[in-house]
Write a protein that holds these residues in place. Sequence first.
Motif, PDB file in Angstrom:
ATOM      1  N   TRP A 144    -108.095  35.223  12.598  1.00 34.53           N
ATOM      2  CA  TRP A 144    -106.944  34.790  13.108  1.00 34.53           C
ATOM      3  C   TRP A 144    -106.045  36.114  12.839  1.00 34.53           C
ATOM      4  N   THR A 181     -99.605  30.218  12.816  1.00 30.55           N
ATOM      5  CA  THR A 181     -99.627  30.042  13.979  1.00 30.55           C
ATOM      6  C   THR A 181     -98.175  30.347  14.690  1.00 30.55           C
ATOM      7  N   GLY A 241    -101.116  23.606  12.872  1.00 29.38           N
ATOM      8  CA  GLY A 241    -102.464  24.356  12.160  1.00 29.38           C
ATOM      9  C   GLY A 241    -102.503  24.225  10.692  1.00 29.38           C
ATOM     10  N   HIS A 290    -102.471  25.672  18.090  1.00 30.08           N
ATOM     11  CA  HIS A 290    -101.878  27.076  18.106  1.00 30.08           C
ATOM     12  C   HIS A 290    -100.859  27.112  19.405  1.00 30.08           C
TER      13      HIS A 290
END
Length: 231
Positions: A39, A71, A77, A101
């Motif tokens: 991420w 996020t 999340g 997300h």
Amino acid sequence: MPAWLNALNQEIVSCTRCPRLVEHCQKVARTKRRAYMEWEYWGKPVPGFGDPEAQVLILGLAPGAHGSNRTGRPFTGDSSGNFMYPVLYRTGFASQPKGTHRGDGLELKNAYITAAVRCAPPGNKPNPAEIANCAAFLDREIAGLKNVRVVVALGRIGFDAYLNHLKRSGVLQSKAGLAFAHGARYELPEGKILLASYHPSNQNTQTGKLTEKMFQKIFEEAAQLAKTPAR
């Protein structure tokens, strides 16, 4: 999104008033959690999310380090959001039961989510100065959300943040007689109704202090109150 809200959100995202929080959010975004190594973390203050015409305002504490701070959207999340969004879906406030997300298709209907503090604090504990630094954002947000009739405060900090907003606004002279308790309901001088709930944190949901049934009852009540004609 209305122009006033877009402008406010841009200010929130670029805010650097609290050095401790800025450092923490950025550090978490750099180091990440093993499960989220792929991420690109948000790592900034998190703006509110939802329907600008909402009658129900949901006021939480602050972003989670690996949830919203990752996020960029409230209650998205992490375990708190995984507990909350299915309840919002069942009570008619969310378009789907999951939020993973930004861009996942989740929309809120007649609800808007914000927080007392916009940055993830170490240990989930913002200090009084940090809460005060965010207060002007909250005041402007609430002033712009013209249709709000019901405020659902998640946790004592969210509850106190709303009462302090009313004091700053001159609506409330004192917080006497307005005690936080899960399921508490108060009719406030400006005509809104304040509902209090335990925060859907892991600490509360994993221990059974807050059950899904308890939480859903709060939002069923909020939905009913939003439908009731104003007196």
